[in-house]
Design a protein around this motif. Structure first.
Motif, mmCIF file in Angstrom:
data_model
loop_
_atom_site.group_PDB
_atom_site.id
_atom_site.type_symbol
_atom_site.label_atom_id
_atom_site.label_comp_id
_atom_site.label_asym_id
_atom_site.label_seq_id
_atom_site.Cartn_x
_atom_site.Cartn_y
_atom_site.Cartn_z
ATOM 1 N N ALA A 11 -15.449 92.857 -21.981
ATOM 2 C CA ALA A 11 -14.681 92.360 -23.116
ATOM 3 C C ALA A 11 -14.984 90.902 -23.355
ATOM 4 N N VAL A 12 -15.495 90.369 -24.457
ATOM 5 C CA VAL A 12 -15.776 89.019 -24.665
ATOM 6 C C VAL A 12 -14.521 88.656 -25.705
ATOM 7 N N GLN A 13 -13.700 87.622 -25.558
ATOM 8 C CA GLN A 13 -13.027 87.156 -26.356
ATOM 9 C C GLN A 13 -13.186 85.751 -26.914
ATOM 10 N N ASP A 14 -13.266 85.594 -28.218
ATOM 11 C CA ASP A 14 -13.371 84.194 -28.639
ATOM 12 C C ASP A 14 -12.007 83.763 -29.161
ATOM 13 N N HIS A 15 -11.376 82.929 -28.449
ATOM 14 C CA HIS A 15 -9.915 82.538 -28.560
ATOM 15 C C HIS A 15 -9.759 82.097 -29.967
ATOM 16 N N LEU A 18 -9.860 84.519 -32.763
ATOM 17 C CA LEU A 18 -8.682 85.307 -32.805
ATOM 18 C C LEU A 18 -7.305 84.323 -33.495
#
Length: 65
Positions: A11-15, A18
């Protein structure tokens, strides 16, 4: 033949993205709860924006620039 890259469960999260989505949601909720258009001050409050306070600038004659 088409080749598709396997995702593999990572999973790639772009803080930043978000956080922007969360703020947009809060703004939509505030707008839908308001009876009229939101003022700029209300929008700033929802988005937790603080305005910079600049000291009055005066020139040599004492007039505000």
């Amino acid at each position: 033949m088409r080749r598709v890259a396997a995702v593999g469960g990572t999973a790639v999260q772009d803080h930043v993205a978000l956080a922007e989505i969360e703020l947009c949601g809060e703004l939509i909720i505030a707008a839908s709860a308001a009876e009229d258009r939101l003022s700029l001050e209300s929008i700033d409050q929802v988005l937790r924006v603080e305005r910079e306070r600049r000291p009055d600038r005066t020139d040599r004659t004492g007039h505000t620039a």
